[in-house]
Design an enzyme around this catalytic site. Structure first.
Site, PDB file in Angstrom:
ATOM      1  N   ASP A 187      42.277  42.231  45.338  1.00 12.16           N
ATOM      2  CA  ASP A 187      41.475  43.359  45.820  1.00 12.16           C
ATOM      3  C   ASP A 187      40.282  42.891  46.649  1.00 12.16           C
ATOM      4  OD1 ASP A 187      40.314  42.203  43.661  1.00 12.16           O
ATOM      5  OD2 ASP A 187      40.163  44.015  42.449  1.00 12.16           O
ATOM      6  N   HIS A 203      34.636  45.551  32.964  1.00 10.92           N
ATOM      7  CA  HIS A 203      33.191  45.622  32.709  1.00 10.92           C
ATOM      8  C   HIS A 203      32.701  47.042  32.484  1.00 10.92           C
ATOM      9  CE1 HIS A 203      33.953  45.913  36.986  1.00 10.92           C
ATOM     10  NE2 HIS A 203      32.882  46.660  37.070  1.00 10.92           N
ATOM     11  N   ASP A 259      41.965  45.891  33.716  1.00  7.53           N
ATOM     12  CA  ASP A 259      41.381  46.382  34.960  1.00  7.53           C
ATOM     13  C   ASP A 259      40.023  47.016  34.675  1.00  7.53           C
ATOM     14  OD1 ASP A 259      41.422  47.195  37.786  1.00  7.53           O
ATOM     15  OD2 ASP A 259      41.467  49.211  36.927  1.00  7.53           O
TER      16      ASP A 259
END
Length: 1534
Positions: free
Chosen positions: A629, A531, A528
Site C-alpha cells: 500500500d 494500530h 490490517d
C-alpha cells in the site's frame, strides 16, 4: 554447569510493571521467575495465564506457580518458579505479596513454529521470504496457480493474500461486504468455489511447493454496502447508540449540501466554480463555512443550557425553601454544565444541588429570591458563552481540515487531482452513511429525531494523523469527527464492539466466525489497520484463531511512532513479526542501518550461556523492500535501485519479502482500490515483450530468485552474525557469518537511489579488503537495458517495464568475474589472510556476493579448538574436528588436571590482587589506555568478560587488546607455568589450548578466549567446592559466591606470613625456600582485605583473622588450615595477649585488647564445629615468647599444649596486664601520643568485666587514631572505647562458659586461676568469674526505660532508652551511652546475658537507627558527632572529620551486620513463629543486597565499609575478609 535446554531467567522486582517491554521466547525454552532484592524473603505469589499442561488457554484465567528451591535452605538466591513454554501466543504474568495481589507484572510472547512441505519440516522465522498479492488481481481460482507460480519460481516461500472475501462497492481490497463469503469474482461462470477449495489450494502449495500462505483480517470496519450492517446497524457508530456524534453528523450533512450546491453552480456568482483551482477559491470556501454553514446549523446549541427553564426551576426550589443536600456536595463550589447524554439542542442541565449551594439568597423575600435567580442567570449565560467559544475553536479546526483536504485532493501535484466538485467526487469525503433519498438540509436535520432512521447514519472509518493509537476516536470524549480531523474512507463503516460480546452480540459472533474460517485455512494473519483496532477485540479474535491453529503466525504494520506503544500491541496480541520497509530509508546508509537493527549478533560475538537473564528485545521484523500500500520505488528512486536494495534487504537476519509487481519492475503503485487488471502468469518460454506473462528474464526475477535462495540458506544454516559496512555513499556491504563453521557471505551492493542516466555517479569505486579465503562468487548481477520496446500500461494485465532485465552469473570462481578482480593476498599475522578486491565494472544497480571461509589452516585449528571445548559445552560440537595429533595434556579432561590443586593453589589460579602478585615479582595484567585487572587470576579476566559478553561489546578495550596481540593470552599461561607443580600443569593446558587460539583470525580471538576461560573457570569452581564442607556443596549460589571469599583471602605468599608451628605438629605443609634452599613451612594465612591488606606485614591481623576465621574456614570445612592459623597465633602469645598486627610474630604489636578474645572464641568454635575438634587443645604450641620479656625463640624450643596457652591468657587478665609497648615512639606509630603506648587490661573484681585502655589508645576494632595537626586531632583516638567494651565482655563470658563446660567434661584441666594479690596467692574459679558477669551484665549495660533506675549512674547522659551501652566505665562517661552496633556481637556469642524482651527492643532500635543497605552505621545518626562519609585524604579544620577521624563515627561497616542479623534470628526464635517469619524476611531482604553487590562487583567480594546509605567509599577495601565471613555465618545460621 552447562544446560542443554535454553533457560531464561526473569528477575522480579517490586513495583516493576513491564507492560511496554517486549520479552520474546521460543517454544521449548524454559522461563524461570526469580526474586530480585526487593522481594527476597517475602511470600511472593506469581500468577500467569499460560495454561497448565493439557488445558486450553483462557485469557482471564490465571494460575499460581509453585516455587522450587533446589537447595531448600538459607536464602532466596536460587528460588524460582518455572514455565515450560510449548504453546505460542501472548501470555501475561503478575506477582504480588502480602495484601497486594499485583505489585508488578508484564507479558511474554512465545513465537510460533511454522511447518512446511509434505514432510512438515520447520520453517524458521528468519527463513521467511514473503510476497504480497492483491487477491482480486489473481482472477478465477482455477488460474491462481499459474499466477502464483511466479512467486515459487522467484524463490519465495510464503504468500500474503489481501482479503479473499466479497468486496464492497468501492472494490478496495480492504472494504469487505461480507466477511464470511468467498469473493464471487474467483468463481468462473457456471462454477462456485468455496473456502474448502481455497483451503485445498493452500494445502497443495504447502505440500508441493514448500510454500505457506497467510491473509489479512480486517476487524476495524466493514463495507458501507454490507447487507448485514443494514440488518444490524447497532454494529456501527450511529446516532442512536452514539448520540455524541449528532453535532458532527449535522455538520457532515451541511457540507454535503454545499457539495450539491457547488456541483449545481449555485456559488458561481460568489466566484466559486465547481472546479477549484487556486487559493482564492479556498478563501471563498472558508467564507461560505463561516457565513452560511455554521450560523445555519448552530452546533453550539448541542452543548448549551436553555437558561429560562433552568432559572424557573431554581426559583421554585427557593420559593419552597429547598436546602442543598450536603451528602452530595463534592466540596468544589463550581457550577458546571451537565451534558445531555442524548445530545439534544439545549438539552443540557446544571446540578441544582450545586446551584443551591453556590447561590444563596439573603432572605426569603421575593426580591432576595429574584436577586439570587439573576445571579444564576448571569452565570448560566457565561457558561453558554464558554461553550460557544469552544465550538468556535472546533469550527476553526474543521475549516482548516476541510481546506487542507481540498488542497490535497484538487490542487496538490502529489494528490489525485479529482477535478470539478460533483456528487461522485464531493468537496470533502462524507463522514457518515446516508441511505435515503436526497432532501433539503432542513428535512435532513429532522431525521435526527427519528430513531428508526437515525440508527442507519453510520460513521465511516479512517485514520487520524498523530492520534493516540490506544484511544478509539469514535468514542465519547473524542472530537475527531466534529473537527473534521479524520482522513476518511467513505467506503467503510467503523465497527462498534463495545467492551465485550454482551455489548454487540451479533458483531462479536460474526467476526469470530470470520476469524475461525481464516485460521482454518491459513497459517497466519496480517492484522490490517492494527494500530486502530481496539486491543480487546483483536485479543479475543486472535485467541479464537489460536484455538483453531495454535501455531498462528501474526504480522502487523504499526504506525504508532513509538517503540514502547508498538510493544503494547505486540505484547497484548502476540504479534510475531512487525512489518518494516526499506522504502522508509532516505539513503543507502540508513538502509544498511535497518539491516543491522532488525536482527543478528555482531560478527565474532561471544557464545552466551544457555541459562541467562531474559532481556528485553525488539519485535521480530518482517523487512520488505516495499509494502503493497505504498508508493512505487521506481517512481521515488530509480529502476536501477530495485536489485541492490532487494539484495540489502535479503541479507537481513529476519523475515524478508516484497510485493508482487516489484520484481517485474511495474513502474507505478498497484492500487488496492482501483486496480482491476490481473497479475501476469508464468511462462518459461515467453518473448520479452509479452505483457501478460513473465519468466526469469522479466525484470529482476532472476536476481530475486538467487537472493531469496541465499536468504533462506543463510538463516537455515545459522549465519546469524551480521556486519554492515558503508563502503561509500552508495555502496553497502553486508556480511552474514556462521559462528560454528566461520564461513561468511558478503554482499556488496551499489544502490542507485537516483537514476544513473541523469545523476553523475563516479566510476571510481574504492577497493575492498576481504578477510579470509574467497571460495566462490555466489552471484554477481546488475540491471541492464535490453531491446524489448517501451513500457505501455496493458489494459488486462499488470505488466512491468520490458526494457530492463538482470544480467546474472551464479557460483563462479573469482577469476571468472566480470565485476571484480583479485589484486593481491596479504597476510595479517600468522594465519589471517586478507584479499584485496578491485572493482572493474561495478555500475550503480550492481550486486556481487562472495562466499568466504577461513584459510584452510585456520579452519582446521578452529575445528580442533571447538573439539576440545566440547567438554565444557556440547554446543561446540557443530563445526568441530577431531584432533589427530592431540598433545598429551589435552587427552585428559581439565577436571582431572585441576583435581590435583589445593585450595591454596586455587587462590593463585583464580585470585591474587596486584600487591600479592608484585610480592612474587609480577603484577596484574594492565590494558594500556584502560586499566589494570583486579586480579592476576582468572577472576580478574572473568569480571571484565561478564560485562562485555552479554552486550557483545566487541569494541571494548579488553577485546581490542586480545585482537592486537597475544600479550594477555601469554600472561594467563606463563603466570601459572612459573609456579611449578600442579599449577604449572594447568598453565601447560592453557598454553596448549592457546597455541590453537593464536593461529585463528584475530577477530575471533575474543570469543574463543572467553570460551576457554569460562570453561576453565567453571571447572575450577566445581573442583573448589568439592573440597569444601557439605554446607557449601549443597548450598545456594549465594553461599557458593561467598565461599569464594575463602579462596580469595586464604593463600600462601612468597614469604611466610605466619610464625612457624611446632615441628612436632603433624600435617603441616612444607616447601623449599627459593633463596636458602632450606625446607620451610608454608601455611595458608588469611588476608584482612584487598587490595590494602593483602601482602607484606599488613596482610595478617589478629583481630581480623579471628573475626573472619569461623565464616571463611570453619563453615567452609577448611579445618586443618584453621587449626594451623589458631596454633600459629597461639605461639605469639605475650602479656596474655595475641598481636593485632602480626608481622610474622617478630614484628608483632600487642596493642589491642580484643584480638585475644576473638582468638579464644575461634578455638571454642573449632572445638564445637570440627569433628573431634577438642583434639586441638592437646596440640603442641611452639612459644615464641615463653616469658613476656624473652627474645623470639626458635620453633620447638619451648612447647606447650594449647590448653596451657589458653589458661595463661585467662590468668594474665585476672592478674592484670600492664606494660609499655616495646620500641614505643614514632618508629612504630608516628601518630600515637606517648601515653598511648601504655597498655592495660584487667578484670573488675566487682563485676567480672574485662576493662582497660586509656583515652590515648584504642584497643578495640574501632581503632582510628587522629592524624591531623591542622584540626588538632593528631594522637587522639576517635573512639578509645576504654573501660569495658561490650563485645569484649560478651566474648569473655562466652569463653568462661565454654571453659567451665570443658572442665566438667575432663577436656580442660583447670577450674581456677591462681594470681597474686598484695603479695599473696589468690585462687579465682572460672565458674565464679562466669557467674559474676552474668549477674552484673544487664544491670550495668542496659539503658533502662525507667528514669529512676538505681543502676543508672548517669541518667543525665541517656538519650536513647531501651538500648545496651557500648561500653561501661569509659573515661568520658558519655561514650558509654552512644548507640553503636557492638552489643549485637555480645548477643550472638553470649545470648544468656540478655533477657529476650530487652534484647528485642534494643535490636529494633538498632534496626531503625543503624541498619544501612549493606552495613551498620557505626554511630547513631542522632549523635552530634555522627558523620557518615569517610574521606581519609581530607585535611581541614574540622576536628571530627579531618584525615578520616570519623572512620567509626557513622560510616556503615559490613561485618557487624552479620552479628546484628544473627542476633535477630536467635531472639526471634524465642518470640514465636510470626516474629521469626518476619525476621527471616528481613534477613533475606538484607542479604539479597549483598548478593547483588557481589554479583556485580569485579572483586567478587563485599567491601570493608560504605559511606552513609550504602554509597560507595573509595577509601574502603573493595573486598574484606570479615565482611564476607559474617554474612556467610548468617546463611549458616539460617
Amino acid at each position: 554447569m552447562t544446560y542443554s535446554k535454553q533457560i531464561r531467567v526473569m528477575v522480579l522486582n517490586d513495583m516493576e510493571k513491564l507492560d511496554k517491554t517486549l520479552f520474546r521466547l521460543e517454544q521449548g525454552f524454559e522461563l524461570q521467575f526469580r526474586l530480585g532484592p526487593t522481594l527476597q524473603g517475602k511470600h511472593v505469589r506469581v500468577h500467569t495465564n499460560y495454561p497448565a499442561e493439557g488445558e486450553r488457554f483462557e485469557r482471564h484465567k490465571f494460575r499460581a506457580l509453585d516455587w522450587i528451591n533446589p537447595t531448600a535452605r538459607e536464602d532466596d538466591s536460587d528460588k524460582f518458579c518455572t514455565l515450560d513454554l510449548q504453546v505460542s501466543g501472548s501470555y501475561q504474568y503478575y506477582f504480588g505479596h502480602g495484601d497486594e495481589e499485583k505489585s508488578g507484572g508484564g507479558y511474554i510472547v512465545v513465537d510460533p513454529v511454522l511447518r512446511v512441505g509434505a514432510d512438515n519440516h520447520v520453517l524458521p522465522l528468519d527463513c521467511i521470504s514473503i510476497q504480497t498479492y492483491l487477491s482480486k488481481c489473481l482472477g478465477p481460482l482455477d488460474e491462481w496457480l499459474d499466477r502464483l507460480r511466479v512467486a515459487k519460481e522467484a524463490g519465495y516461500n510464503m504468500i500474503h493474500f489481501t482479503p479473499l472475501q466479497t468486496l464492497g462497492v468501492s472494490r478496495s481490497c480492504y472494504s469487505l461486504a461480507d466477511q464470511l463469503e468467498l469473493n464471487p469474482d474467483f468463481s468462473p461462470p457456471g462454477h462456485t468455489y468455496t473456502w474448502t477449495d481455497v483451503g485445498n489450494l493452500v494445502e497443495k502449495m504447502k505440500n508441493e511447493w514448500n510454500m505457506l500462505c497467510i491473509t489479512d483480517v480486517v476487524y476495524n470496519h466493514t463495507a458501507a454496502n454490507s447487507k448485514w450492517i443494514k440488518k444490524h446497524p447497532e454494529s456501527g457508530y450511529n446516532l442512536v447508540n452514539s448520540p455524541h456524534l449528532k453535532p458532527a453528523w449535522v455538520l457532515d450533512r451541511a457540507l454535503w449540501h454545499v457539495t450539491c450546491d457547488l456541483a449545481d453552480g449555485k456559488y458561481a456568482e460568489r466566484g466559486l466554480p465547481a472546479l477549484i483551482q487556486n487559493e482564492e477559491h479556498l478563501h471563498t470556501i472558508r467564507g461560505i463555512l463561516w457565513q452560511d454553514v455554521y450560523p445555519k446549523i448552530k452546533l453550539w446549541e448541542f452543548f448549551q443550557v436553555k437558561v429560562v427553564p433552568v432559572v424557573e426551576q431554581f426559583r421554585t426550589l427557593l420559593q419552597n425553601r429547598a436546602k442543598p443536600d450536603k451528602s452530595k456536595a463534592d466540596g468544589k463550589q463550581q457550577l458546571k454544565i451537565i451534558q445531555d447524554p442524548q445530545y439534544r439542542r439545549f438539552g443540557n442541565t446544571v446540578d441544582m444541588n450545586s446551584a443551591l449551594e453556590i447561590f444563596v439568597p439573603h432572605g426569603n423575600s421575593p426580591s432576595a429570591i429574584e436577586d439570587c435567580c439573576n445571579w444564576l442567570k448571569k452565570r448560566l449565560e457565561e457558561l453558554n458563552s464558554e461553550q460557544y467559544r469552544e465550538i468556535q475553536l472546533h469550527q476553526e479546526q474543521a475549516a482548516n481540515c476541510i481546506n487542507g483536504s481540498v488542497t490535497y485532493e484538487r490542487l496538490a501535484d502529489h494528490g489525485p487531482k479529482l477535478g470539478p466538485v460533483t456528487r461522485k467526487h464531493p468537496l470533502v469525503t462524507r463522514y457518515f452513511t446516508f441511505p435515503f433519498e436526497e432532501l433539503t438540509l432542513e428535512q435532513d436535520l429532522e431525521l435526527i429525531n427519528q430513531p428508526e432512521k437515525a440508527c442507519h447514519f453510520l460513521a465511516h472509518n479512517g485514520w487520524v494523523m498523530g492520534d493516540d493509537p490506544l484511544r478509539n476516536f469514535a468514542e465519547p470524549g473524542s472530537n475527531v469527527y466534529i473537527r473534521r480531523e479524520l482522513i476518511c474512507w467513505d467506503d467503510s463503516v467503523k465497527l462498534r464492539y463495545g467492551n465485550g460480546p454482551e455489548d454487540c452480540p451479533y458483531l462479536w459472533a460474526h467476526m469470530q466466525k470470520y476469524t475461525e474460517i481464516t485460521a482454518k485455512h491459513f497459517v497466519g494473519v496480517r492484522l490490517d489497520n492494527c494500530h486502530s483496532t481496539p486491543l480487546h477485540v483483536a485479543e479475543a479474535m486472535l485467541a479464537a484463531a489460536r484455538a483453531v491453529r495454535p501455531n498462528l503466525y501474526v504480522i502487523a504494520e504499526l504506525f504508532t511512532g513509538s517503540e514502547l506503544i508498538d510493544n503494547v500491541f505486540v505484547n497484548r496480541l502476540g504479534i510475531t513479526s512487525l512489518i518494516r520497509e526499506a522504502m522508509s530509508a532516505g539513503d543507502s546508509h540508513e538502509e544498511g542501518r535497518l539491516v543491522y537493527r532488525y536482527g543478528g549478533e555482531p560478527v565474532g560475538a561471544f557464545m552466551q550461556p544457555s541459562l541467562r537473564p531474559l532481556v528485553p528485545s525488539i519485535a521480530h521484523a518482517m523487512f520488505l523492500d516495499v509494502t503493497h500500500d505504498n508508493e512505487c520505488p521506481i517512481q521515488i528512486r530509480s529502476v536501477y535501485d530495485s536489485l541492490p536494495s532487494s539484495a540489502i534487504v535479503s541479507m537481513a537476519c529476519c523475515a524478508t519479502g516484497s510485493t508482487r509487481g516489484y520484481d517485474e519492475l511495474v513502474p507505478h503503485q498497484i492500487s488496492v482500490v482501483s486496480e482491476e487488471r490481473f497479475y501476469t502468469k508464468w511462462n518459461p518460454q515467453l518473448k520479452p515483450s509479452s505483457p501478460d506473462e513473465v519468466n526469469l528474464q522479466s525484470g529482476i526475477i532472476a536476481g530475486k530468485l538467487a537472493l531469496n535462495r541465499l536468504h533462506q540458506e543463510l538463516a537455515a544454516k545459522g549465519f546469524n552474525q551480521v556486519f554492515v559496512d558503508q563502503v561509500d555513499e552508495d555502496i553497502v556491504a553486508v556480511t552474514r557469518h556462521s559462528p560454528s563453521t566461520h564461513q561468511s557471505v558478503v554482499a556488496v551492493c551499489r544502490t542507485a537511489f537516483k537514476n544513473p542516466k541523469h545523476h553523475g555517479y563516479t566510476d571510481e569505486v574504492p577497493p575492498m579488503y576481504i578477510p579470509g579465503k574467497i571460495e566462490e562468487v555466489v552471484l554477481e548481477a546488475r540491471t541492464v537495458e535490453r531491446q524489448a520496446g517501451h513500457y505501455r500500461k496493458d489494459e488486462r494485465s499488470i505488466n512491468g517495464m520490458p526494457g530492463y532485465t538482470v544480467e546474472i552469473k551464479e557460483h563462479i570462481q573469482l577469476k571468472d568475474s566480470t565485476v571484480v578482480r583479485q589484486a593481491g593476498v596479504t597476510s595479517r599475522g600468522c594465519s589471517e589472510y586478507v584479499q584485496e578486491i578491485v572493482f572493474k565494472q561495478f555500475t550503480p544497480g550492481s550486486v556481487i556476493v562472495f562466499r568466504l571461509s577461513l584459510d584452510p589452516k585456520s579452519q582446521e585449528l578452529v575445528g580442533v579448538l571447538r573439539n576440545h571445548l566440547i567438554q565444557f559445552n556440547p554446543l561446540y560440537k557443530a563445526g568441530s574436528l577431531p584432533d589427530q595429533n592431540a598433545p598429551a595434556i589435552l587427552k585428559k579432561p581439565l577436571t582431572q588436571i585441576m583435581s590435583k590443586l589445593t585450595l591454596a593453589d586455587m587462590n593463585v589460579l583464580l585470585f591474587r590482587c596486584d600487591a600479592e602478585e608484585k610480592e612474587d615479582g609480577g603484577g596484574c595484567y594492565n590494558i594500556p589506555g584502560w586499566t589494570s585487572l583486579k586480579y592476576g587470576g582468572l577472576q580478574g579476566l572473568l569480571s571484565v568478560m561478564a560485562d562485555v559478553r552479554p552486550k557483545n561489546d566487541l569494541g571494548h578495550p579488553f577485546c581490542d587488546n586480545l585482537r592486537q596481540g597475544d600479550w594477555m593470552i601469554d600472561y594467563v599461561s606463563n603466570r601459572l607455568m612459573s609456579r611449578g607443580g600442579s599449577l604449572a600443569e594447568v598453565g601447560q593446558w592453557f598454553q596448549t589450548m592457546f597455541a590453537y587460539l593464536k593461529h585463528i583470525p584475530r577477530y575471533l580471538i575474543p570469543c574463543y578466549f572467553d570460551a576457554i576461560l569460562v570453561g576453565a573457570y567453571t571447572t575450577a569452581l566445581d573442583v573448589t567446592f568439592k573440597q569444601m564442607s557439605s554446607f557449601v556443596q549443597n548450598g545456594s549460589s549465594f553461599v557458593k559466591l561467598l565461599t569464594l571469599g575463602s579462596v580469595q583471602m586464604c593463600g600462601i605468599g612468597r614469604f611466610p606470613a605466619l610464625p612457624p608451628l611446632s615441628p612436632a605438629l603433624p600435617d603441616v605443609p612444607y616447601r623449599d625456600n627459593e633463596i636458602t634452599k632450606q625446607k620451610e613451612q608454608c601455611c595458608v594465612s588469611l588476608a584482612a582485605g584487598l587490595p590494602h591488606f593483602s601482602a607484606g606485614i599488613f596482610r595478617c591481623w589478629g583481630r581480623d583473622t579471628f573475626i573472619a576465621l569461623r565464616g571463611l574456614m570453619l563453615v567452609t570445612g577448611r579445618h586443618l588450615e584453621a587449626r594451623n592459623i589458631i596454633l600459629a597465633f597461639a605461639g605469639t602469645l605475650r602479656h596474655g595477649l595475641i598481636p593485632n598486627l602480626l608481622g610474622e610474630g617478630v614484628g608483632a604489636r600487642f596493642n589491642c585488647r580484643d584480638a585475644v578474645w576473638w582468638w579464644l572464641q575461634c578455638i571454642q568454635d573449632y572445638c564445637t564445629m570440627v569433628p573431634k575438634g577438642t583434639d586441638i587443645l592437646q596440640c603442641p604450641v611452639s612459644r615464641m615468647y615463653p616469658t613476656d620479656d624473652s627474645k623470639p625463640m626458635a620453633p620447638g624450643t619451648v612447647e606447650q599444649p594449647l590448653y596451657e596457652v589458653i589458661h595463661e591468657a585467662m590468668e594474665c587478665h585476672m592478674q592484670v596486664i600492664e606494660f609499655r609497648e616495646r620500641n614505643a615512639g614514632p618508629q612504630i606509630d608516628c601518630n600515637m601520643r606517648d601515653e598511648g603506648f601504655n597498655i592495660v587490661a584487667k578484670v573488675d573484681p566487682d563485676t567480672g568485666f574485662v576493662y582497660g585502655g586509656n583515652q590515648f589508645n584504642c584497643g578495640t576494632w574501632m581503632d582510628k587514631m587522629g592524624e591531623s595537626e591542622r584540626a588538632h586531632n593528631k594522637g587522639i583516638p576517635a573512639t578509645p572505647r576504654d573501660g569495658s567494651a561490650v563485645e569484649i565482655v560478651g566474648l569473655c563470658k562466652s569463653t568462661l562458659h565454654w571453659l567451665v563446660e570443658l572442665n566438667k567434661q575432663g577436656l580442660f584441666p583447670y577450674n581456677t586461676m591462681t594470681i597474686q594479690r598484695d603479695g599473696q596467692p589468690l585462687s579465682v574459679s572460672y565458674e565464679e568469674w562466669d557467674r559474676n558477669i552474668q549477674k552484673n551484665f544487664e544491670k550495668m549495660f542496659y539503658v533502662s526505660c525507667d528514669p529512676n533506675d538505681p543502676n543508672e549512674k548517669h541518667p543525665e547522659l541517656v538519650h536513647k532508652q531501651g538500648i545496651y551501652k557500648d561500653s561501661y566505665g569509659a573515661s568520658s562517661p558519655w561514650c558509654d551511652y552512644q548507640l553503636r552496633p557492638n552489643f549485637t556481637i555480645a548477643m550472638v556469642v553470649a545470648p544468656e546475658l540478655f533477657s529476650v524482651e530487652k534484647a528485642w527492643k534494643a535490636l529494633n532500635i538498632a534496626e531503625e537507627k543503624l541498619l544501612g543497605p549493606l552495613g551498620m552505621k557505626t554511630l547513631d545518626p542522632d549523635d552530634m558527632v555522627y558523620c557518615g562519609v569517610y574521606d581519609n585524604s581530607l585535611d581541614n579544620d574540622n576536628y571530627n572529620i579531618a584525615r578520616g577521624f570519623n572512620y567509626h563515627q557513622g560510616p556503615e561497616w559490613l561485618w557487624p551486620i552479620g552479628y546484628f542479623l544473627r542476633a535477630k534470628i536467635y531472639f526471634a526464635k524465642k518470640l514465636g513463629k510470626d516474629t521469626y517469619e518476619r525476621t527471616v524476611y528481613l534477613v533475606k531482604n538484607v542479604l539479597s543486597r549483598h548478593y547483588i553487590h557481589m554479583e556485580r562487583s569485579p572483586w567478587k567480594g563485599l567491601p570493608e565499609l560504605t559511606n552513609e546509605n550504602g554509597q560507595y567509599c573509595p577509601f574502603s577495601c573493595e573486598t574484606q575478609a570479615w565482611s564476607i565471613a559474617t554474612v556467610l555465618e548468617v546463611l549458616h545460621d539460617l
